[in-house]
Design a protein around this motif. Structure first.
Motif, PDB file in Angstrom:
ATOM      1  N   ILE A  10       0.856  -1.184   0.000  1.00  0.00           N
ATOM      2  CA  ILE A  10       0.000   0.000   0.000  1.00  0.00           C
ATOM      3  C   ILE A  10       0.893   1.236   0.000  1.00  0.00           C
ATOM      4  CG2 ILE A  10      -1.852   1.235   1.185  1.00  0.00           C
ATOM      5  CD1 ILE A  10      -2.640  -1.629   0.321  1.00  0.00           C
ATOM      6  N   ILE A  11       0.791   2.019  -1.070  1.00  0.00           N
ATOM      7  CA  ILE A  11       1.509   3.283  -1.179  1.00  0.00           C
ATOM      8  C   ILE A  11       0.512   4.304  -1.704  1.00  0.00           C
ATOM      9  CG2 ILE A  11       3.400   4.536  -2.274  1.00  0.00           C
ATOM     10  CD1 ILE A  11       4.833   1.857  -2.626  1.00  0.00           C
ATOM     11  N   GLY A  12       0.345   5.389  -0.965  1.00  0.00           N
ATOM     12  CA  GLY A  12      -0.587   6.405  -1.432  1.00  0.00           C
ATOM     13  C   GLY A  12      -0.983   7.362  -0.328  1.00  0.00           C
ATOM     14  N   VAL A  13      -2.100   8.032  -0.557  1.00  0.00           N
ATOM     15  CA  VAL A  13      -2.637   8.995   0.392  1.00  0.00           C
ATOM     16  C   VAL A  13      -4.102   8.648   0.627  1.00  0.00           C
ATOM     17  CG1 VAL A  13      -3.132  11.436   0.821  1.00  0.00           C
ATOM     18  CG2 VAL A  13      -1.065  10.792  -0.427  1.00  0.00           C
ATOM     19  N   HIS A  14      -4.484   8.584   1.905  1.00  0.00           N
ATOM     20  CA  HIS A  14      -5.872   8.306   2.276  1.00  0.00           C
ATOM     21  C   HIS A  14      -6.266   9.294   3.355  1.00  0.00           C
ATOM     22  CE1 HIS A  14      -9.520   6.063   2.894  1.00  0.00           C
ATOM     23  NE2 HIS A  14      -9.267   6.015   4.192  1.00  0.00           N
ATOM     24  N   ASP A  15      -7.323  10.051   3.126  1.00  0.00           N
ATOM     25  CA  ASP A  15      -7.758  11.106   4.058  1.00  0.00           C
ATOM     26  C   ASP A  15      -6.603  12.040   4.414  1.00  0.00           C
ATOM     27  OD1 ASP A  15     -10.384  10.256   4.117  1.00  0.00           O
ATOM     28  OD2 ASP A  15     -10.116   9.026   5.911  1.00  0.00           O
ATOM     29  N   LYS A  16      -5.864  12.468   3.402  1.00  0.00           N
ATOM     30  CA  LYS A  16      -4.737  13.396   3.519  1.00  0.00           C
ATOM     31  C   LYS A  16      -3.584  12.849   4.359  1.00  0.00           C
ATOM     32  CE  LYS A  16      -7.745  17.369   2.956  1.00  0.00           C
ATOM     33  NZ  LYS A  16      -8.243  18.611   3.528  1.00  0.00           N
ATOM     34  N   GLN A  17      -3.532  11.546   4.549  1.00  0.00           N
ATOM     35  CA  GLN A  17      -2.460  10.935   5.314  1.00  0.00           C
ATOM     36  C   GLN A  17      -1.672   9.988   4.405  1.00  0.00           C
ATOM     37  OE1 GLN A  17      -3.824   8.811   8.764  1.00  0.00           O
ATOM     38  NE2 GLN A  17      -1.830   8.944   9.734  1.00  0.00           N
ATOM     39  N   LYS A  18      -0.343  10.196   4.359  1.00  0.00           N
ATOM     40  CA  LYS A  18       0.505   9.344   3.528  1.00  0.00           C
ATOM     41  C   LYS A  18       0.565   7.937   4.111  1.00  0.00           C
ATOM     42  CE  LYS A  18       3.641  12.796   1.666  1.00  0.00           C
ATOM     43  NZ  LYS A  18       5.049  13.212   1.537  1.00  0.00           N
ATOM     44  N   MET A  19       0.526   6.956   3.220  1.00  0.00           N
ATOM     45  CA  MET A  19       0.639   5.565   3.621  1.00  0.00           C
ATOM     46  C   MET A  19       1.689   4.899   2.751  1.00  0.00           C
ATOM     47  SD  MET A  19      -3.324   4.473   4.350  1.00  0.00           S
ATOM     48  CE  MET A  19      -3.635   4.152   2.651  1.00  0.00           C
ATOM     49  N   ASN A  20       2.517   4.083   3.391  1.00  0.00           N
ATOM     50  CA  ASN A  20       3.551   3.342   2.676  1.00  0.00           C
ATOM     51  C   ASN A  20       3.886   2.116   3.519  1.00  0.00           C
ATOM     52  OD1 ASN A  20       5.649   2.361   1.188  1.00  0.00           O
ATOM     53  ND2 ASN A  20       6.953   4.162   1.414  1.00  0.00           N
ATOM     54  N   PHE A  21       3.178   1.013   3.266  1.00  0.00           N
ATOM     55  CA  PHE A  21       3.421  -0.184   4.053  1.00  0.00           C
ATOM     56  C   PHE A  21       3.151  -1.449   3.244  1.00  0.00           C
ATOM     57  CE2 PHE A  21      -1.035   0.909   4.927  1.00  0.00           C
ATOM     58  CZ  PHE A  21      -1.694  -0.307   4.805  1.00  0.00           C
ATOM     59  N   ASP A  22       3.718  -2.538   3.735  1.00  0.00           N
ATOM     60  CA  ASP A  22       3.483  -3.864   3.178  1.00  0.00           C
ATOM     61  C   ASP A  22       2.785  -4.690   4.247  1.00  0.00           C
ATOM     62  OD1 ASP A  22       4.947  -2.999   1.006  1.00  0.00           O
ATOM     63  OD2 ASP A  22       6.753  -4.113   1.547  1.00  0.00           O
ATOM     64  N   ARG A  23       1.824  -5.499   3.824  1.00  0.00           N
ATOM     65  CA  ARG A  23       1.115  -6.365   4.771  1.00  0.00           C
ATOM     66  C   ARG A  23       1.307  -7.820   4.361  1.00  0.00           C
ATOM     67  NH1 ARG A  23      -4.631  -5.149   4.773  1.00  0.00           N
ATOM     68  NH2 ARG A  23      -4.808  -6.768   3.217  1.00  0.00           N
TER      69      ARG A  23
END
Length: 99
Positions: A10-23
């Motif tokens: 997951i790389i992107g922006v959700h609700d103006k919050q940056k996200m960059n993680f692997d699950r």
């Protein structure tokens, strides 16, 4: 039996919050029970977190337990991305046993 059931990047922006993680979703089964783990490698905060569903309950697991599961799974599977810099940081913090 321990098996990797799915992975997500997951790389992107959700609700103006940056996200960059692997699950990594992992299933641990015995003849009498099954536990489902979700391990998240967060590249922004440089941390590894996880949770488990077992015996009808949901609970968080420790970073050391997350790393132990990831190491077992990655013996037979390729990681989504390299996160060795995060594990090195955790070892320096004393979260993980050296080795």
């Amino acid at each position: 039996m321990i098996k990797l059931t799915s992975t997500d990047q997951i790389i992107g922006v959700h609700d103006k919050q940056k996200m960059n993680f692997d699950r990594y979703d992992i299933e641990v089964g015995t003849p009498f029970s099954t536990k489902e783990y979700s391990i998240v490698v967060d590249f922004i905060n440089e941390e590894i977190t996880g949770d488990c569903i077992a015996y009808g309950s949901w609970f968080d697991i420790e970073e050391a337990d997350c790393l132990e599961l990831i190491e077992i799974i990655l013996k037979d599977n390729k990681p989504i991305r390299d996160f060795s810099h995060i594990t090195k940081k955790l070892k320096l913090k004393g979260v993980v046993k050296n080795g």
